[in-house]
Scaffold this active site. Structure first.
Site, short mmCIF file in Angstrom:
data_model
loop_
_atom_site.label_atom_id
_atom_site.label_comp_id
_atom_site.label_asym_id
_atom_site.label_seq_id
_atom_site.Cartn_x
_atom_site.Cartn_y
_atom_site.Cartn_z
N ARG A 172 0.83 -1.21 0.00
CA ARG A 172 0.00 0.00 0.00
C ARG A 172 0.87 1.26 0.00
NH1 ARG A 172 -2.43 -3.75 -0.65
NH2 ARG A 172 -4.38 -4.45 0.27
N SER A 215 -10.87 0.41 3.54
CA SER A 215 -10.03 0.21 4.73
C SER A 215 -9.44 1.55 5.15
CB SER A 215 -8.88 -0.75 4.42
OG SER A 215 -9.40 -1.92 3.88
N GLU A 247 -4.46 4.49 6.29
CA GLU A 247 -4.18 4.20 4.88
C GLU A 247 -4.64 5.38 4.02
OE1 GLU A 247 -5.19 0.15 3.46
OE2 GLU A 247 -6.17 1.18 1.80
C1 LIG Z 1 -15.50 0.81 -0.52
C2 LIG Z 1 -14.01 0.98 -0.74
C3 LIG Z 1 -13.21 -0.15 -0.88
C4 LIG Z 1 -11.83 -0.03 -1.10
N1 LIG Z 1 -11.09 -1.17 -1.22
C5 LIG Z 1 -9.75 -1.08 -1.46
C6 LIG Z 1 -8.96 -2.27 -1.61
O1 LIG Z 1 -9.46 -3.38 -1.56
N2 LIG Z 1 -7.62 -2.12 -1.84
C7 LIG Z 1 -7.04 -0.90 -1.93
O2 LIG Z 1 -5.82 -0.85 -2.15
N3 LIG Z 1 -7.77 0.24 -1.79
C8 LIG Z 1 -9.10 0.18 -1.56
N4 LIG Z 1 -9.84 1.32 -1.40
C9 LIG Z 1 -9.17 2.62 -1.44
C10 LIG Z 1 -9.24 3.31 -2.84
O3 LIG Z 1 -10.23 2.71 -3.63
C11 LIG Z 1 -7.92 3.22 -3.60
O4 LIG Z 1 -6.88 3.79 -2.83
C12 LIG Z 1 -7.98 3.95 -4.94
O5 LIG Z 1 -6.82 3.69 -5.69
C13 LIG Z 1 -8.15 5.45 -4.79
O6 LIG Z 1 -8.41 5.96 -6.07
P1 LIG Z 1 -9.02 7.40 -6.26
O7 LIG Z 1 -9.00 7.70 -7.71
O8 LIG Z 1 -10.35 7.48 -5.60
O9 LIG Z 1 -7.95 8.28 -5.50
P2 LIG Z 1 -8.19 9.61 -4.66
O10 LIG Z 1 -8.87 9.26 -3.38
O11 LIG Z 1 -8.81 10.66 -5.49
O12 LIG Z 1 -6.67 9.99 -4.36
C14 LIG Z 1 -5.88 9.21 -3.50
C15 LIG Z 1 -4.46 9.80 -3.48
O13 LIG Z 1 -3.87 9.66 -4.76
C16 LIG Z 1 -3.54 10.95 -5.31
N5 LIG Z 1 -3.87 10.89 -6.73
C17 LIG Z 1 -5.06 10.56 -7.29
N6 LIG Z 1 -4.94 10.58 -8.64
C18 LIG Z 1 -3.68 10.94 -8.92
C19 LIG Z 1 -2.95 11.16 -10.13
N7 LIG Z 1 -3.51 11.00 -11.33
N8 LIG Z 1 -1.65 11.54 -10.04
C20 LIG Z 1 -1.07 11.71 -8.83
N9 LIG Z 1 -1.69 11.53 -7.66
C21 LIG Z 1 -2.98 11.14 -7.70
C22 LIG Z 1 -4.39 11.94 -4.54
O14 LIG Z 1 -3.82 13.22 -4.54
C23 LIG Z 1 -4.42 11.29 -3.17
O15 LIG Z 1 -3.24 11.59 -2.49
C24 LIG Z 1 -11.23 1.24 -1.18
C25 LIG Z 1 -12.05 2.39 -1.07
C26 LIG Z 1 -13.42 2.26 -0.86
C27 LIG Z 1 -14.27 3.48 -0.77
#
Ligand SMILES: Cc1cc2nc3c(=O)[nH]c(=O)nc-3n(C[C@H](O)[C@H](O)[C@H](O)COP(=O)(O)OP(=O)(O)OC[C@H]3O[C@@H](n4cnc5c(N)ncnc54)[C@H](O)[C@@H]3O)c2cc1C
Length: 352
Positions: free
Chosen positions: A175, A248, A344
């Site tokens: 992670r 998480s 996380e």
């Molecule tokens: C119901 C649920 C279940 C989940 N299950 C999992 C799981 O099983 N495993 C897991 O690993 N995660 C899980 N997550 C967490 C999440 O889905 C992941 O971390 C996902 O990759 C976040 O993507 P996002 O586009 O929403 O990122 P955001 O929340 O928009 O951003 C997260 C971080 O990444 C940065 N970021 C986003 N896009 C970019 C980009 N293009 N360039 C540079 N930085 C960027 C942001 O600035 C921030 O710091 C879960 C979340 C939820 C709500």
């Protein structure tokens, strides 16, 4: 074009109230040559599924909406090419190399690949968010992580320009990646992924095995594994549309063997996953549950009644409420087990 005072509530899965002072949708890479990208914006937003937003985000928020899935080279064969090795969980398929825009929805990408018989992402189905955020925390689930499939990450380095980073340069960990440790240096524009090839299914997680057994599937295909993971996730995780959450909230802590032995002597049913000779990973959800915090709440912020690792917004909580309650969870676990829980999720706009 930069917009002002834009609500981000519908752009974060916690459904937290938040307003971006300046908001820029990034739909084309050409926009990156604008001088505004010589310095890092205050916030780079993907699907908002791994962050706790505070109410005011000062400065510029860039919403990454870069689309597109490109097949690189040839070898994009379909399911008919599957050659299953007798009696094993392995497949040999011609490999497929994809370049995917950072704004593409991760789960849609997984479904797109499975529909075409391209395998490797099946354990990662139903993870919310965008492709561009996947390398940031090296998303993982059920024994797989995205780093295993990444061949390159395309970035915009503020003040420098476009660059391509190799997986080694991304320093992927559990992670974790370089992007978490160097915030404000890179914006990810696209990710290259290699699928198929010599592909071993990952079914060793107890929950996957139990679900496959329940479905009476003894020789699973990658699509079967995706179905099993889908069923498990739907039974355990709340739908953020109805109950705001970020999945998480805490990482599973990795503790020294001595700590594990001390706890195991007291709690016989303590689950654990060996990491190496000297370290053991403990399930944070179990610790929170046994500390009496599963389903607990303070006002509108709480932990999910079916999965203690998930913090939820019962409706109307602010980012501050979520953070305050998460600290209470950390403190309770610390007092009971002397184990530290690390968040996380990313805290955005938070100073304390
Ligand atoms: C119901 C649920 C279940 C989940 N299950 C999992 C799981 O099983 N495993 C897991 O690993 N995660 C899980 N997550 C967490 C999440 O889905 C992941 O971390 C996902 O990759 C976040 O993507 P996002 O586009 O929403 O990122 P955001 O929340 O928009 O951003 C997260 C971080 O990444 C940065 N970021 C986003 N896009 C970019 C980009 N293009 N360039 C540079 N930085 C960027 C942001 O600035 C921030 O710091 C879960 C979340 C939820 C709500």
């Amino acid at each position: 074009m930069i917009q002002h005072n834009v609500s981000l509530t519908r752009f974060n899965t916690f459904n937290l109230p938040s307003v971006a002072e300046q908001y820029l949708p990034l739909t084309k890479v050409e926009q990156l040559s604008d001088p505004v990208f010589n310095v890092a914006p205050q916030l780079v937003l993907g699907g908002g599924s791994n962050m706790v937003l505070l109410e005011q985000i000062k400065g510029l928020t860039v919403h990454v909406l870069l689309g597109g899935v490109e097949i690189l080279g040839d070898g994009a064969q379909g399911a008919k090419e599957v050659e299953k090795r007798n009696g094993s969980t392995g497949y040999h398929l011609p490999s497929v190399h994809l370049r995917v825009g950072a704004g593409v929805d991760w789960n849609q990408l997984v479904r797109y690949t499975l529909d075409r018989g391209w395998y490797g992402l099946e354990n990662l189905i139903l993870i919310p968010g965008t492709v561009g955020a996947a390398p940031v925390q090296n998303i993982g689930a059920y024994g797989a992580e995205v780093a295993e499939r990444i061949t390159a990450v395309h970035v915009w380095e503020y003040g420098v320009g476009a660059r391509v980073l190799s997986p080694e340069e991304c320093a992927f960990g559990y992670r974790d990646s370089r992007f978490k440790h160097e915030p404000g240096r890179f914006l990810i524009t696209a990710v290259d992924l290699r699928l198929n090839g010599d592909h071993e299914l990952k079914t060793s997680y107890g929950a996957i095995q139990a679900e496959l057994a329940r479905l009476a599937i003894s020789e699973p295909s990658p699509a079967d594994v995706a179905l099993a993971v889908t069923n498990i996730r739907r039974s355990k995780l709340p739908d953020w549309f109805f109950l705001g959450n970020s999945g998480s909230f805490f990482k599973n802590p990795v503790v020294p063997k001595e700590t594990y032995n001390r706890l195991k002597a007291r709690y016989e049913d303590l689950p654990s996953y060996p990491i190496d000779e000297n370290h053991v990973k403990l399930p944070a959800g179990w610790l929170i549950d046994r500390a009496g915090m599963k389903g607990a709440r303070d006002g509108q912020a709480g932990t999910y009644a079916l999965q203690a690792l998930v913090m939820v917004n019962h409706g109307g909580a602010s980012g501050q409420d979520i953070i305050n309650f998460s600290k209470k969870v950390q403190q309770t676990v610390r007092q009971k087990f002397d184990v530290e829980l690390e968040r996380e999720v990313q805290l955005i706009g938070w100073k304390g």
